[in-house]
Scaffold this active site. Sequence first.
Site, PDB file in Angstrom:
ATOM      1  CG  ASP A   1      -2.993  11.842  -7.047  1.00 46.87           C
ATOM      2  OD1 ASP A   1      -3.128  11.083  -6.071  1.00 46.87           O
ATOM      3  OD2 ASP A   1      -3.941  12.467  -7.561  1.00 46.87           O
TER       4      ASP A   1
ATOM      5  CD  GLU B   1      -2.836   1.370   0.256  1.00 46.73           C
ATOM      6  OE1 GLU B   1      -2.384   1.460  -0.897  1.00 46.73           O
ATOM      7  OE2 GLU B   1      -4.041   1.528   0.517  1.00 46.73           O
TER       8      GLU B   1
ATOM      9  CG  ASP C   1      -4.462   9.807   5.938  1.00 43.61           C
ATOM     10  OD1 ASP C   1      -4.560  10.096   7.132  1.00 43.61           O
ATOM     11  OD2 ASP C   1      -4.508  10.675   5.041  1.00 43.61           O
TER      12      ASP C   1
HETATM   13  P1  XMP Z   1      -7.090   6.056   4.309  1.00 44.45           P
HETATM   14  O1  XMP Z   1      -7.433   7.368   4.985  1.00 44.45           O
HETATM   15  O2  XMP Z   1      -8.305   5.247   4.019  1.00 44.45           O
HETATM   16  O3  XMP Z   1      -6.551   6.559   2.922  1.00 44.45           O
HETATM   17  O4  XMP Z   1      -6.009   5.319   5.063  1.00 44.45           O
HETATM   18  C1  XMP Z   1      -5.598   5.920   2.212  1.00 44.45           C
HETATM   19  C2  XMP Z   1      -5.566   6.451   0.816  1.00 44.45           C
HETATM   20  O5  XMP Z   1      -5.774   7.873   0.746  1.00 44.45           O
HETATM   21  C3  XMP Z   1      -4.832   8.463  -0.110  1.00 44.45           C
HETATM   22  N1  XMP Z   1      -3.990   9.403   0.664  1.00 44.45           N
HETATM   23  C4  XMP Z   1      -3.102  10.272   0.149  1.00 44.45           C
HETATM   24  N2  XMP Z   1      -2.748  10.533  -1.126  1.00 44.45           N
HETATM   25  N3  XMP Z   1      -1.211  12.173  -0.388  1.00 44.45           N
HETATM   26  C5  XMP Z   1      -1.814  11.491  -1.390  1.00 44.45           C
HETATM   27  O6  XMP Z   1      -1.468  11.747  -2.531  1.00 44.45           O
HETATM   28  C6  XMP Z   1      -1.506  11.989   0.917  1.00 44.45           C
HETATM   29  O7  XMP Z   1      -0.935  12.642   1.779  1.00 44.45           O
HETATM   30  C7  XMP Z   1      -2.506  10.976   1.192  1.00 44.45           C
HETATM   31  N4  XMP Z   1      -3.052  10.516   2.348  1.00 44.45           N
HETATM   32  C8  XMP Z   1      -3.947   9.545   1.982  1.00 44.45           C
HETATM   33  C9  XMP Z   1      -4.023   7.343  -0.686  1.00 44.45           C
HETATM   34  O8  XMP Z   1      -4.548   6.981  -1.942  1.00 44.45           O
HETATM   35  C10 XMP Z   1      -4.202   6.188   0.262  1.00 44.45           C
HETATM   36  O9  XMP Z   1      -4.141   4.924  -0.349  1.00 44.45           O
END
Ligand code: XMP
Length: 194
Positions: A174, A114, A118
């Site tokens: 991105d 992954e 986040d």
């Molecule tokens: P969660 O919150 O479900 O999200 O853990 C995971 C997905 O959210 C995107 N994501 C980001 N993409 N910069 C990005 O370009 C960031 O800082 C960021 N934070 C979360 C990402 O696709 C990840 O798989």
Amino acid sequence: DGANTASAHYDMHNDIKEVFFTEQQIQKRVAELGDALTQEFQSVADKGETIVLVSVLRGAAIFMADLARYMNVPLEMDYMAISSYGSGTKSSGVVRILKDLSSEIKGKHVIIAEDILDSGLTLTYLLKNLASREPASLSVVPLLRKKVKEQAPIDCLHVGFECPDEFIVGYGLDYAEKYRNLPYIGVLKPEVYE
Ligand code: XMP
């Protein structure tokens, strides 16, 4: 490098305010992860069991491509595409599969590569979904884990880097579909968002 004020050409490096992880740091860490996984899955490979590296498009594709080349075991590579319902940059945890895996994973050893953990809502959904298909094992290896207040508890086999709670781009990540091809990870200058 990148300060080409004399040139009219667009230089994406000029849009970066700060580099959090350099290309060298990332490659060194991904090599370490590949070595660790090689050791951990050696006996599985020796038994002739199947290892599948899975990534979620599009953010994790670059990480998985590098990680796979640092793993010295036979493996399959497969991809999923998902869309997260909900507005803005925060994930809602309600996920729809746009493209499913091409092969079945029943009885196989699945490693999810992954991009970033986040809120953890996306991975929570994904783990539940993939576990129901009865893989022999299911492991998660995020390249990045954000230090956020509220994060679903996800048991990661390895984490590449801990990172601050800022919106980051590069190495697959991105902003509005751009900057995925930066070889490093960093934050954008505020004016880029305007
Ligand atoms: P969660 O919150 O479900 O999200 O853990 C995971 C997905 O959210 C995107 N994501 C980001 N993409 N910069 C990005 O370009 C960031 O800082 C960021 N934070 C979360 C990402 O696709 C990840 O798989």
